[in-house]
Design an enzyme around this catalytic site. Structure first.
Site, short mmCIF file in Angstrom:
data_model
loop_
_atom_site.label_atom_id
_atom_site.label_comp_id
_atom_site.label_asym_id
_atom_site.label_seq_id
_atom_site.Cartn_x
_atom_site.Cartn_y
_atom_site.Cartn_z
N TYR A 105 15.01 12.81 -3.68
CA TYR A 105 15.72 13.19 -2.61
C TYR A 105 16.90 14.32 -3.12
O TYR A 105 17.57 14.85 -2.14
CB TYR A 105 16.59 11.96 -2.12
CG TYR A 105 15.79 10.99 -1.26
CD1 TYR A 105 14.51 11.22 -0.84
CD2 TYR A 105 16.39 9.64 -1.12
CE1 TYR A 105 13.62 10.37 -0.50
CE2 TYR A 105 15.31 8.81 -0.57
CZ TYR A 105 13.89 9.07 -0.07
OH TYR A 105 13.18 8.34 0.39
N LYS A 126 5.74 4.61 -11.02
CA LYS A 126 4.25 5.01 -11.20
C LYS A 126 3.82 5.77 -12.27
O LYS A 126 3.57 7.07 -12.13
CB LYS A 126 3.94 6.10 -9.64
CG LYS A 126 3.76 5.43 -8.47
CD LYS A 126 2.67 4.30 -8.55
CE LYS A 126 1.28 5.30 -8.25
NZ LYS A 126 -0.06 4.45 -8.02
N ASP A 179 2.81 0.93 -5.84
CA ASP A 179 1.81 0.42 -4.93
C ASP A 179 1.28 -0.99 -5.00
O ASP A 179 1.28 -1.72 -4.05
CB ASP A 179 0.55 1.33 -4.60
CG ASP A 179 -0.20 1.59 -6.25
OD1 ASP A 179 0.63 1.20 -7.20
OD2 ASP A 179 -1.21 2.10 -6.20
N ASP A 200 13.69 3.06 -1.44
CA ASP A 200 13.83 3.20 0.01
C ASP A 200 12.96 2.53 0.71
O ASP A 200 12.93 1.70 1.61
CB ASP A 200 13.94 4.69 0.27
CG ASP A 200 14.34 5.10 1.70
OD1 ASP A 200 14.51 4.29 2.30
OD2 ASP A 200 14.40 6.20 1.94
N ASP A 234 13.01 -1.75 2.41
CA ASP A 234 12.91 -2.05 3.93
C ASP A 234 11.63 -2.84 4.20
O ASP A 234 11.92 -3.82 5.05
CB ASP A 234 12.70 -0.62 4.74
CG ASP A 234 13.83 0.08 4.93
OD1 ASP A 234 14.91 -0.57 4.60
OD2 ASP A 234 13.87 1.04 5.75
#
Length: 370
Positions: A143, A194, A227, A251, A255
């Protein structure tokens, strides 16, 4: 008598002032019943600050936030201010707080109260008793990395660019927050990245492991690809205690974990800065929910997320774990008694107002403290 702690309260917009009003009642209760006193100051942020002061956050309020032990915020924004230029929108006040306080670690708990276990979209036995914490790095990663932007190539096609970048110190400091939190919980940390396809993930894994090996051998550390972590959150969420991850994956995963609880309106959060020489961290606490302008001023909003944010403030900024436990137990008992605000009401439950929920929490606190 515990020495007074300095708190800055920023109710904000929409339902922010009315849910914060119930927290103020609980703060007054602590002052009277628990000999825990606070020096309170209150300021404006977001749309309320724009209307009164012309900017989403004044320099004076920013200076107050830097000086206090912790900031408790309600919510900012709303359609009233949608037409304003980007740099003057209410949310810029919150972003300025996070930036200038250098709040790099975002804490998002996912806690399922027994009385609300059947509100989750997962089977009840998978989520009943769930109590986990996601620690998201908040100021680095894709970001904020550069280069970034959209460019037109010589053949006329367009290309969007964002750069995932982390340094060793950025990873090390958020890892330490996660390990320190784990010491207050079940002493388990799962670091998520990852590393199989991203060099930044390899660095993340190596740096987290190095911090663990140097200073946190008492904590059980595991590593997981992002993942797989997403899959495990909906397969067997109770396997996790503390998850630490980067800005992008945090992020997404926070959620996902939030909805395991079945109620976004019940969830608190914290954003922490670096510890100074005395161990004090700048910190901001806020509910996950928004300003809900459609119900603002109607005494309908759920104050529990803001109240649980205050419990986090007691626990993580003031080291008042017993008092934080008291609030969480009061919430549990009120919900077990069948009281619900409109957002979480179920058949057979008793719907109460914002102030009615505040009354019920204070009543349970009286019983618990008797």
């Amino acid at each position: 008598m515990t020495s007074n702690k300095k708190l800055l309260i920023l109710p904000g917009d929409g339902i922010g002032p009315e849910v914060m009003r119930q927290v103020r009642r609980v703060i007054d209760w602590f002052d009277q019943r628990r000999a825990v006193s606070f020096d309170l100051s209150e300021g404006l942020v977001g749309g309320a600050a724009i209307d009164a002061q012309g900017v989403p956050l004044t320099d004076e309020t920013m200076a107050q936030a830097m000086a206090v032990d912790a900031v408790l915020l309600g919510a900012v924004g709303g359609p009233k201010w949608d037409a304003l230029p980007f740099e003057r929108k209410p949310e810029r006040g919150l972003l300025r707080l996070r930036k200038e306080m250098d709040l790099f670690a975002n804490l998002r708990p996912a806690l399922v109260f027994d009385a609300l276990a059947d509100a989750s979209s997962l089977k009840t036995d998978l989520v009943r008793g769930l109590d986990m914490m996601i620690v998201r790095e908040l100021t680095g990663g894709v970001y904020f990395g550069s280069p970034r932007g959209i460019e037109t190539l010589p053949d006329g096609t367009r290309r969007g660019i964002n750069t995932q970048v982390y340094t060793s110190p950025e990873i090390q400091r958020v890892a330490r927050v996660a390990f320190d939190l784990a010491r207050l919980r079940r002493k388990q940390v799962c670091s998520v990245e990852k590393a199989n396809v991203m060099e930044s993930g390899i660095l993340w894994r190596e740096e987290v492991q190095a911090v663990h090996d140097a200073d946190y051998a008492d904590i059980q550390l595991s590593h997981m690809y992002a993942d797989n972590c997403a899959m495990q959150l909906v397969r067997q969420p109770k396997q996790f205690d503390v998850i630490v991850t980067d800005n992008l994956f945090g992020d997404l995963l926070s959620d996902c974990a939030a909805m395991l609880t079945g109620s976004l309106g019940m969830l608190p959060s914290a954003s922490l800065g670096a510890a100074d020489a005395s161990g004090r961290r700048r910190a901001l606490y806020e509910p996950v929910h928004g300003t809900a302008p459609d119900i603002a001023g109607k005494d309908m909003a759920n104050p529990l997320a803001t109240l649980l944010s205050f419990a986090m403030l007691l626990r993580y900024s003031l080291n008042l774990g017993d008092d934080a436990d008291l609030i969480e137990r009061a919430v549990q008992k009120v919900l077990a008694g069948g009281l619900r605000t409109a957002d979480i009401v179920t058949p057979g439950a008793t719907k109460v107002s914002t102030s009615g929920m505040g009354d019920a929490i204070l009543g349970e606190l009286d019983k618990l403290a008797a």
